[in-house]
Design a protein around this motif. Sequence first.
Motif, short mmCIF file in Angstrom:
data_model
loop_
_atom_site.label_atom_id
_atom_site.label_comp_id
_atom_site.label_asym_id
_atom_site.label_seq_id
_atom_site.Cartn_x
_atom_site.Cartn_y
_atom_site.Cartn_z
N GLU A 210 41.18 46.87 40.07
CA GLU A 210 40.52 46.18 41.18
C GLU A 210 39.76 44.96 40.67
O GLU A 210 39.79 43.89 41.29
CB GLU A 210 39.57 47.14 41.90
CG GLU A 210 38.91 46.54 43.12
CD GLU A 210 37.96 47.51 43.82
OE1 GLU A 210 37.18 47.05 44.66
OE2 GLU A 210 38.02 48.72 43.51
N LYS B 235 42.21 42.20 39.83
CA LYS B 235 42.76 41.61 41.06
C LYS B 235 41.79 40.59 41.65
O LYS B 235 42.18 39.49 42.03
CB LYS B 235 43.05 42.72 42.07
CG LYS B 235 43.69 42.22 43.36
CD LYS B 235 43.98 43.39 44.30
CE LYS B 235 44.58 42.89 45.61
NZ LYS B 235 44.85 44.01 46.55
N LEU B 236 40.51 40.97 41.70
CA LEU B 236 39.50 40.05 42.22
C LEU B 236 39.30 38.85 41.29
O LEU B 236 39.07 37.73 41.78
CB LEU B 236 38.17 40.79 42.40
CG LEU B 236 38.09 41.72 43.61
CD1 LEU B 236 36.79 42.52 43.59
CD2 LEU B 236 38.19 40.92 44.90
N GLU B 237 39.42 39.07 40.00
CA GLU B 237 39.31 37.96 39.06
C GLU B 237 40.38 36.91 39.32
O GLU B 237 40.12 35.70 39.31
CB GLU B 237 39.44 38.47 37.61
CG GLU B 237 38.12 38.60 36.88
CD GLU B 237 38.29 38.71 35.38
OE1 GLU B 237 37.81 37.80 34.68
OE2 GLU B 237 38.88 39.69 34.91
N LYS B 238 41.60 37.38 39.57
CA LYS B 238 42.71 36.46 39.85
C LYS B 238 42.49 35.70 41.15
O LYS B 238 43.03 34.61 41.35
CB LYS B 238 44.02 37.24 39.91
CG LYS B 238 44.49 37.75 38.55
CD LYS B 238 45.76 38.55 38.66
CE LYS B 238 46.20 39.08 37.29
NZ LYS B 238 47.42 39.93 37.38
N GLN B 239 41.70 36.29 42.04
CA GLN B 239 41.39 35.65 43.32
C GLN B 239 40.14 34.78 43.23
O GLN B 239 39.62 34.31 44.24
CB GLN B 239 41.21 36.71 44.41
CG GLN B 239 42.46 37.52 44.70
CD GLN B 239 42.21 38.71 45.61
OE1 GLN B 239 41.07 39.00 45.96
NE2 GLN B 239 43.28 39.40 45.98
N ASN B 240 39.68 34.57 41.98
CA ASN B 240 38.49 33.74 41.72
C ASN B 240 37.24 34.26 42.43
O ASN B 240 36.44 33.49 42.97
CB ASN B 240 38.74 32.28 42.12
CG ASN B 240 39.84 31.65 41.30
OD1 ASN B 240 39.89 31.81 40.09
ND2 ASN B 240 40.74 30.94 41.97
N ALA B 241 37.08 35.57 42.41
CA ALA B 241 35.89 36.19 43.02
C ALA B 241 34.64 35.73 42.28
O ALA B 241 34.68 35.35 41.11
CB ALA B 241 36.00 37.71 42.95
N SER B 242 33.51 35.77 42.97
CA SER B 242 32.24 35.35 42.37
C SER B 242 31.77 36.38 41.35
O SER B 242 32.20 37.54 41.36
CB SER B 242 31.18 35.18 43.45
OG SER B 242 30.84 36.44 44.00
N SER C 297 36.97 35.38 33.04
CA SER C 297 36.69 34.29 33.98
C SER C 297 35.19 34.03 34.13
O SER C 297 34.78 32.95 34.53
CB SER C 297 37.29 34.60 35.35
OG SER C 297 36.65 35.71 35.94
N GLU D 188 30.38 39.45 43.10
CA GLU D 188 31.40 40.38 43.58
C GLU D 188 31.94 41.24 42.44
O GLU D 188 32.13 42.46 42.59
CB GLU D 188 32.56 39.61 44.22
CG GLU D 188 32.24 38.97 45.55
CD GLU D 188 33.43 38.19 46.10
OE1 GLU D 188 34.12 38.70 46.99
OE2 GLU D 188 33.66 37.06 45.61
#
Length: 319
Positions: free
Chosen positions: A237, A240-247, A222, A250
């Motif tokens: 972890e 999971k954050l990648e799927k949540q479109n984390a910056s 991403s 982050e």
Amino acid sequence: MNITTLLGIKYPIFQGGMAQIALHPLVGAVSNAGGLGLIGSGGLTADSLREEIRKTKEITDKPFGVNLMLMMKNIPELIEVIIEEGVKIVTTGAGTPAPYMATFKEHGIKVIPVVPSVKIAKKMEALGVDAIVAEGTEAGGHVGETTTMALLPQITSAVSIPVVAAGGIADGRGIAAAFALGAQGVQVGTRFLATVECPTHENFKLAVVNADDTSTIVTGRSIGGPVRSIKNSMVEEFLKLEKQNASRDELEHISLGSLRKAVFEGDTDRGSVMAGQICGLVKEITTVEEMITTMFAEAQEVLNKLGNTTIVERELVHA
């Protein structure tokens, strides 16, 4: 000219320039065994690269090279060290060697970029590089999208300079397959992780040995920096954050220093255990020399068998 003659090595095998791993104990052992050892300069200062080169020279008088990650800001300083120390082989990644080609040529340095596509391979040949490493997505660490099986024959058909295959090679069958697809040699990373001379923590080596064919996964797609490593809690972890479109910030906070944690501290749960999909084929820790000689004996055996194999039987027609 074939790759072994070009570089003055016995076996057509490169050891991948793995950052923080491909240091003098491994590099010297590979070159002494007849392959091409490569110092991974990723994360090194000019002084630390000079030290690695000199320590490698203490171990071996055989050819070895340096891998340059061209996105690093201190590349000009690293190249200056390479020239001053008389290293004559460089592999490159994460950028184009175009700005430095004149300098490399002036000092008789052979340049071999690692490429993920036919388009880039053609551009590198036009630049005047000496050979190409075609790396498929099966490889560990930073990867492209195309598999070795699909990428290799397309690149060998597109360029006239020697091509070295990388990604998904850990035994003699892989070497034989690479040659069947037009390669003149192979570059191996994951299999070298499970060697006595590899300067990683024992936990890292065991993580590779204990892995299977489904143990690795790619993170970072991403943010435009895909990396293949063995699954663990840090990787889960991150995904999971990648799927949540984390910056990017982050995500980098989670992975910051993770390779060092795995390589030097042996933290294979929160560290980044970079390894390729072929790790399921790595079953034991051996010496570098044993690994290389066994792989090429296996490859020759496979090629000998294929020489006596009829793929399509001719149908007999009776009057």
